[in-house]
Design a protein around this motif. Structure first.
Motif, PDB file in Angstrom:
ATOM      1  N   UNK A   5       9.531  17.508   1.841  1.00 18.67           N
ATOM      2  CA  UNK A   5       8.175  18.038   2.040  1.00 18.67           C
ATOM      3  C   UNK A   5       7.286  16.937   2.588  1.00 18.67           C
ATOM      4  N   UNK A   6       6.591  17.235   3.658  1.00 15.11           N
ATOM      5  CA  UNK A   6       5.616  16.284   4.202  1.00 15.11           C
ATOM      6  C   UNK A   6       4.535  16.066   3.148  1.00 15.11           C
ATOM      7  N   UNK A   7       3.972  14.880   3.132  1.00  8.39           N
ATOM      8  CA  UNK A   7       3.016  14.520   2.095  1.00  8.39           C
ATOM      9  C   UNK A   7       3.669  13.774   0.954  1.00  8.39           C
TER      10      UNK A   7
ATOM     11  N   UNK B  56       0.840  -1.203   0.000  1.00  9.59           N
ATOM     12  CA  UNK B  56       0.000   0.000   0.000  1.00  9.59           C
ATOM     13  C   UNK B  56       0.874   1.251   0.000  1.00  9.59           C
ATOM     14  N   UNK B  57       0.303   2.346  -0.453  1.00 15.14           N
ATOM     15  CA  UNK B  57       1.025   3.608  -0.530  1.00 15.14           C
ATOM     16  C   UNK B  57       1.139   4.218   0.869  1.00 15.14           C
ATOM     17  N   UNK B  58       2.314   4.767   1.173  1.00 18.06           N
ATOM     18  CA  UNK B  58       2.572   5.456   2.443  1.00 18.06           C
ATOM     19  C   UNK B  58       3.054   6.868   2.134  1.00 18.06           C
ATOM     20  N   UNK B  59       2.775   7.787   3.039  1.00 15.50           N
ATOM     21  CA  UNK B  59       3.276   9.155   2.928  1.00 15.50           C
ATOM     22  C   UNK B  59       3.846   9.593   4.270  1.00 15.50           C
ATOM     23  N   UNK B  60       4.645  10.657   4.220  1.00 18.25           N
ATOM     24  CA  UNK B  60       5.091  11.305   5.453  1.00 18.25           C
ATOM     25  C   UNK B  60       3.979  12.260   5.835  1.00 18.25           C
ATOM     26  N   UNK B  61       3.378  12.054   6.990  1.00 13.87           N
ATOM     27  CA  UNK B  61       2.190  12.813   7.379  1.00 13.87           C
ATOM     28  C   UNK B  61       2.516  14.262   7.728  1.00 13.87           C
ATOM     29  N   UNK B  62       1.488  15.091   7.656  1.00 12.74           N
ATOM     30  CA  UNK B  62       1.615  16.498   8.008  1.00 12.74           C
ATOM     31  C   UNK B  62       1.765  17.373   6.787  1.00 12.74           C
ATOM     32  N   UNK B  63       2.126  18.622   7.035  1.00 12.69           N
ATOM     33  CA  UNK B  63       2.337  19.569   5.941  1.00 12.69           C
ATOM     34  C   UNK B  63       3.587  20.389   6.229  1.00 12.69           C
ATOM     35  N   UNK B  64       4.121  20.974   5.199  1.00 15.49           N
ATOM     36  CA  UNK B  64       5.339  21.772   5.345  1.00 15.49           C
ATOM     37  C   UNK B  64       6.590  20.917   5.207  1.00 15.49           C
ATOM     38  N   UNK B  65       7.730  21.533   5.459  1.00 17.60           N
ATOM     39  CA  UNK B  65       9.021  20.869   5.324  1.00 17.60           C
ATOM     40  C   UNK B  65       9.430  20.195   6.630  1.00 17.60           C
ATOM     41  N   UNK B  66      10.236  19.139   6.511  1.00 18.67           N
ATOM     42  CA  UNK B  66      10.771  18.443   7.681  1.00 18.67           C
ATOM     43  C   UNK B  66      12.175  17.945   7.354  1.00 18.67           C
TER      44      UNK B  66
END
Length: 67
Positions: A27-29, A3-13
């Motif tokens: 970039x989150x997302x 399944x597809x996964x993303x880095x949660x949240x918004x903005x840079x990390x």
């Protein structure tokens, strides 16, 4: 297939690149692929991003399902 996964949240990390031992800004997302579900002593897992491997806190990786 996974399944597809993303880095949660918004903005840079910033996350650690385990190969070069440098910090990478992402970039989150951003969509990532789980490489290992085994977490380290800081509860980080290894994921592959379009920019290389990253160590991301397990709670910041969200499964969004099948695409």
């Amino acid at each position: 297939c996974e399944p597809v996964h993303i880095i949660s949240g918004s903005g840079w990390a910033w996350f650690l690149d385990p190969e070069t031992l440098t910090m990478s800004r992402i970039m989150r997302g951003t969509e990532v692929i789980l490489i290992s579900t085994q977490s380290d002593d800081k509860d980080r897992i290894i994921v592959e991003s379009p920019f290389g491997l990253l160590m991301v806190p397990e709670e910041e990786v969200s499964e969004i399902g099948w695409n």
